[in-house]
Design a protein around this motif. Structure first.
Motif, mmCIF file in Angstrom:
data_model
loop_
_atom_site.group_PDB
_atom_site.id
_atom_site.type_symbol
_atom_site.label_atom_id
_atom_site.label_comp_id
_atom_site.label_asym_id
_atom_site.label_seq_id
_atom_site.Cartn_x
_atom_site.Cartn_y
_atom_site.Cartn_z
ATOM 1 N N LEU A 88 -11.900 -6.222 -2.507
ATOM 2 C CA LEU A 88 -13.057 -6.897 -1.920
ATOM 3 C C LEU A 88 -12.616 -8.113 -1.117
ATOM 4 C CD1 LEU A 88 -15.714 -6.809 -4.769
ATOM 5 C CD2 LEU A 88 -15.826 -5.659 -2.566
ATOM 6 N N PHE A 89 -11.748 -8.936 -1.719
ATOM 7 C CA PHE A 89 -11.269 -10.113 -1.007
ATOM 8 C C PHE A 89 -10.340 -9.714 0.122
ATOM 9 C CE2 PHE A 89 -9.834 -14.106 0.192
ATOM 10 C CZ PHE A 89 -8.461 -14.123 0.208
ATOM 11 N N VAL A 90 -9.494 -8.737 -0.149
ATOM 12 C CA VAL A 90 -8.524 -8.330 0.870
ATOM 13 C C VAL A 90 -9.229 -7.878 2.132
ATOM 14 C CG1 VAL A 90 -6.783 -6.614 1.451
ATOM 15 C CG2 VAL A 90 -6.707 -7.751 -0.762
ATOM 16 N N GLY A 114 1.779 0.799 2.237
ATOM 17 C CA GLY A 114 1.878 1.827 1.224
ATOM 18 C C GLY A 114 3.291 2.057 0.736
ATOM 19 N N GLY A 115 4.262 1.307 1.231
ATOM 20 C CA GLY A 115 5.638 1.585 0.864
ATOM 21 C C GLY A 115 6.074 1.000 -0.449
ATOM 22 N N GLN A 119 -2.353 -4.106 8.832
ATOM 23 C CA GLN A 119 -1.957 -3.013 7.949
ATOM 24 C C GLN A 119 -2.832 -2.987 6.694
ATOM 25 O OE1 GLN A 119 2.165 -4.115 7.616
ATOM 26 N NE2 GLN A 119 2.838 -2.408 8.872
ATOM 27 N N ILE A 120 -3.097 -4.164 6.146
ATOM 28 C CA ILE A 120 -3.940 -4.246 4.951
ATOM 29 C C ILE A 120 -5.337 -3.729 5.258
ATOM 30 C CG2 ILE A 120 -5.032 -5.849 3.327
ATOM 31 C CD1 ILE A 120 -2.477 -7.591 3.596
ATOM 32 N N SER A 180 1.588 -11.103 0.386
ATOM 33 C CA SER A 180 1.512 -11.128 1.846
ATOM 34 C C SER A 180 0.395 -12.047 2.320
ATOM 35 C CB SER A 180 1.263 -9.721 2.386
ATOM 36 O OG SER A 180 2.318 -8.837 2.045
ATOM 37 N N LEU A 181 -0.757 -11.981 1.650
ATOM 38 C CA LEU A 181 -1.886 -12.800 2.048
ATOM 39 C C LEU A 181 -1.673 -14.273 1.781
ATOM 40 C CD1 LEU A 181 -4.803 -10.527 0.830
ATOM 41 C CD2 LEU A 181 -4.230 -11.050 3.185
#
Length: 326
Positions: free
Chosen positions: A268-270, A287-288, A304-305, A323-324
């Motif tokens: 939801l946040f992403v 996805g890696g 990508q996200i 990452s975020l």
């Protein structure tokens, strides 16, 4: 137009629906929060076309809209019939169930539960005479409330007191009462400073209030992708997670539009964060996961996200979160 009832839980769900719809479709959502009058006014607004969809509870629709009796109905059968009767009578349907069930429960102070070994509501029968029940007047007076609880479980409390709904948890913590009525997603049930235990409804007295989305059929037909977006809410939150969200908004004073959702299911946040301008570079393909044996986190760009499914985001949440927050 997405509408909600005037309660914290609905405000959070309204924001979640807005985020998911705007992320997964090209639609812009108008959010009408806190419609007074609850189910009756929302249903009227849905029938008139003022609203396209809103979060509703299964037994509320079953009893208040369809005028059925909720007792003795299997949850799955109820949901199927809700879909059928809403489509036939109103040109609407129910899409997905969010996972949590906001129904009545019985809460006791932790030390009381430990002292008497209380796990189920039936366990209360042997010791109720030594305990004080405190409940809000509406619950004590309503036919399916305190009277039904006592009759079903054979409870005779030492004392019964009326107490304001906003003060009952304070009264529990202070020892003024030992037992109270609660809802399974109450904010205070997620308060780490409140030592409470909810008792299992082992005789199945309470009907279930699973949350779902009521939506107009013409909206589903008019807006391709809307139904798929709404299904992202299916199985999203447990009772405990919803109570935690309510706690973050009501008690910690967090803004329900971002901070509360950030601490729920990660995607939801992403999905909201992914709409911000990208700040990262050199990301590996989505996805890696981390390279085998290196322990190094994978770095994803926000683009990508944004393309990842909720399942992919949850599966790689540590890397996504890193990452975020980099």
């Amino acid at each position: 137009n997405v509408a909600t009832k005037p309660m914290t839980e609905q405000y959070v769900m309204g924001e979640a629906l807005k985020m998911l719809i705007e992320h997964d479709t090209n639609l812009k959502v108008k959010l009408t929060e806190g419609v007074a009058g609850g189910t009756s006014n929302l249903e009227a607004g849905m029938e008139s076309g003022q609203f396209d969809l809103y979060p509703e509870y299964t037994s509320s629709g079953w009893v208040l809209v369809l005028d059925h009796q909720a007792e003795g109905v299997d949850d799955e059968a109820m949901f199927t019939q809700l879909q059928e009767e809403y489509e036939e009578n109103f040109g609407m349907t129910w899409v997905g169930m969010y996972g949590f069930n906001n129904t009545f429960t019985v809460a006791v102070r932790g030390d009381v539960a430990e002292q008497y070994g209380l796990e189920t509501t039936s366990d209360l029968a042997a010791v109720a005479g030594e305990l004080t029940f405190g409940g809000n007047p509406d619950y004590i007076e309503r036919e399916d409330g305190f009277g039904a609880l006592c009759q079903t479980y054979g409870l005779e409390f030492g004392d019964v007191v009326d107490i304001d709904i906003g003060l009952k948890y304070q009264a529990l913590a202070g020892g003024d009462i030992d037992v109270t009525n609660a809802f399974t997603t109450d904010a205070q049930l997620a308060n780490p400073d409140t030592d409470l235990v909810t008792l299992a409804d082992d005789k199945h007295l309470q009907v279930n209030y699973f949350c779902s989305t009521v939506v107009r059929q013409d909206a589903l037909e008019k807006f391709p992708g809307l139904e798929d977006a709404l299904m992202q809410m299916d199985g999203l939150l447990t009772d405990q997670e919803m109570a935690s969200l309510n706690y973050q908004v009501e008690v910690e004073g967090l803004d329900e539009q971002l901070q509360a959702l950030r601490k729920s299911k990660p995607f939801l946040f992403v999905q909201k964060a992914a709409q911000e301008p990208p700040k990262l570079s050199g990301a590996q393909p989505a996805g890696g996961g981390s390279p085998a044996g290196t322990g190094a986190p994978t770095r994803y760009t926000r683009e990508q996200i944004a393309r990842m499914t909720p399942q992919e985001i949850n599966a790689h949440w540590d890397d996504v979160s890193a990452s975020l927050n980099s």
